[in-house]
Design a protein around this motif. Structure first.
Motif, short mmCIF file in Angstrom:
data_model
loop_
_atom_site.label_atom_id
_atom_site.label_comp_id
_atom_site.label_asym_id
_atom_site.label_seq_id
_atom_site.Cartn_x
_atom_site.Cartn_y
_atom_site.Cartn_z
N PHE A 187 0.83 -1.20 0.00
CA PHE A 187 0.00 0.00 0.00
C PHE A 187 0.87 1.26 0.00
CE2 PHE A 187 -2.74 -3.16 2.20
CZ PHE A 187 -3.81 -3.16 1.31
N ASN A 220 -3.65 3.00 -1.39
CA ASN A 220 -3.77 2.34 -2.69
C ASN A 220 -2.80 1.16 -2.76
OD1 ASN A 220 -5.58 4.42 -3.82
ND2 ASN A 220 -3.76 5.73 -3.76
N ASP A 221 -3.28 0.03 -3.25
CA ASP A 221 -2.44 -1.15 -3.37
C ASP A 221 -1.62 -1.06 -4.66
OD1 ASP A 221 -1.23 -3.58 -3.19
OD2 ASP A 221 -3.05 -4.78 -3.34
N ASN A 223 -1.67 6.59 0.78
CA ASN A 223 -3.10 6.89 0.63
C ASN A 223 -3.97 5.63 0.64
OD1 ASN A 223 -2.71 9.75 0.32
ND2 ASN A 223 -1.95 9.33 -1.75
#
Length: 440
Positions: free
Chosen positions: A208, A213-214, A211
């Motif tokens: 991640f 997000n992956d 933020n």
């Protein structure tokens, strides 16, 4: 902020200059009062130790520095013990790699029969080290890099089950995170990884960003499109470049997660064995390359009287990680690192006695691992087989059992065949008479 006394066990290692440089780099968060190098090899350690005198005089003159072969001097009144011993040195590593290859199976430092041999040697000295440290510095934290970390961690957990100040760590997950950062042009320090497995036998499930997000799907896509190289590719030997390159194959065959590079030895054992040169192995590369370079440069630094602009003291994951881990514990920073801990439900469908490698926050009371939950059958099966091998290796050492040693090697995915396992085991017993207990 407290000033710490630390001892670095394995002071004659080629990795020592990088750790010493990391100590001077992180003085703002890990202040030092005294640093001691300890090694049983006086000749090797003297070269590194004389270099270190110059390094500390130039970069941290307030720190008291010494090196010794006396364990009482080394272990007395210590706050942290950094351990990176190599029982038998590179000559025995060379045998670990070449003997199995002579029988057509993988010869590698920590994997397969080579890792088994190294593990059987490491257990004895690691147990002795912990007993000595506890005698002279009962409350010291022991941060262990000694390989093969999976076998060492399991052995220490078996022999010292109530010692909560032993932490086994490995820098390869951090090396991979650094390399992912280079691949996608992103600051790896901002990654929040999730990871599970055994040491040198694990997978990143997610990476991640800050933020949430992956980034793992993007990393996998870029690996499949353009391959994979280590963050410090320009300084790596060809064998390491080949190792990272095979990550593309693993991602293509098993695209669910991002694998540790060492998994290739277990997933493609016949292919890897065929690619290895039984006459010139990784041990030879190290002795002819890094080992020669580090010792030559340390001697040159001593002659010149300065370590400024030296290439031998560059920062790397190996040095930075162990110092940052110590700082996180000492200052209760609760930073996240990938460490080796007893499973105890972290992976809910694995037994509690597995020494699992997983992300954890590190504070003054040690690691607080993050739960993983259930893992799928493929990964569970691989881990359970590898854990059984590691457990039998430890039991073979502690019980002096030939049968359990043979069972361990037969289970290992790099061998599988029991007749071949017996041939390899008998050859390794002959080579390790000085180090192993008698197996009956």
């Amino acid at each position: 902020m407290k000033q710490h006394n630390i001892v670095l066990v394995g002071g004659g290692s080629t990795w020592t200059p990088g750790i010493l440089k990391a100590l001077t780099k992180h003085l703002h968060e890990f202040p030092l009062k005294r640093v001691v190098l300890y090694d049983v090899d006086e000749e090797r350690q003297e070269v590194i130790g004389e270099f270190a005198k110059i390094l500390f005089a130039e970069e941290a003159p307030e720190v008291e520095f010494t090196y010794t072969t006396n364990k009482i001097e080394a272990y007395s009144d210590m706050d942290f013990v950094f351990c990176q011993m190599r029982t038998g040195g590179y000559p025995m590593r060379e045998k670990d790699e070449k003997i199995p290859l002579g029988f057509g199976v993988i010869g590698q430092e920590t994997c397969g029969a080579g890792g088994f041999a190294y593990g059987m040697r490491s257990i004895r000295d690691m147990i002795e080290m912990v007993n000595d440290v506890r005698h002279y510095s009962a409350d010291a934290w022991i941060l262990n890099y000694t390989n093969p970390a999976a076998i060492v961690a399991l052995a220490l957990d078996r022999v010292f089950p109530d010692d909560k100040k032993i932490l086994n760590i490995c820098d390869q997950p951090v090396n991979l995170l650094r390399s992912y950062g280079r691949l996608i042009n992103y600051d790896y320090n901002k990654f929040e990884p999730t990871y599970f497995g055994l040491n040198h036998f694990g997978w990143f499930t997610h990476i991640f960003d800050e933020n949430g997000n992956d980034l793992a799907p993007k990393i996998k896509e870029m690996i499949l499109q353009g391959g994979f190289r280590p963050v410090d590719a320009e300084q790596r030997d060809q064998s390491w470049l080949d190792t990272y390159a095979l990550v593309e194959d693993m991602v293509r065959d098993f695209p669910e997660y991002l694998p540790n590079t060492y998994l290739q030895y277990y997933l493609y054992p016949q292919y890897k064995a065929a690619k290895l040169d039984s006459h010139h192995t990784r041990a030879n590369e190290v002795m002819e390359g890094r080992e020669k370079k580090v010792f030559e440069e340390c001697r040159d630094i001593v002659l010149k009287g300065t370590a400024k602009k030296s290439q031998v003291v560059h920062n790397d994951a190996h040095g930075d990680m162990i110092v940052e881990v110590a700082a996180s514990i000492s200052n209760n920073l609760r930073r996240t690192y990938i460490v080796i801990v007893p499973n105890n439900g972290i992976v809910s469908n694995l037994s509690n006695d597995v020494m699992i490698e997983v992300a954890a926050s590190l504070g003054i009371n040690g690691p607080a691992p993050y739960a993983v939950g259930e893992i799928e059958s493929f990964y569970k099966g691989l881990i359970e087989g590898q854990h059984a091998y590691e457990k039998l290796t430890v039991e073979a050492y502690l019980e002096g059992s030939y049968t359990k040693a043979l069972q361990a090697l037969t289970l290992n995915r790099t061998i599988v065949d029991a007749k071949k396992a017996r041939l390899v085991l008998d050859a390794l017993i002959e080579a390790n008479k000085e180090y192993w207990p008698e197996l009956k």
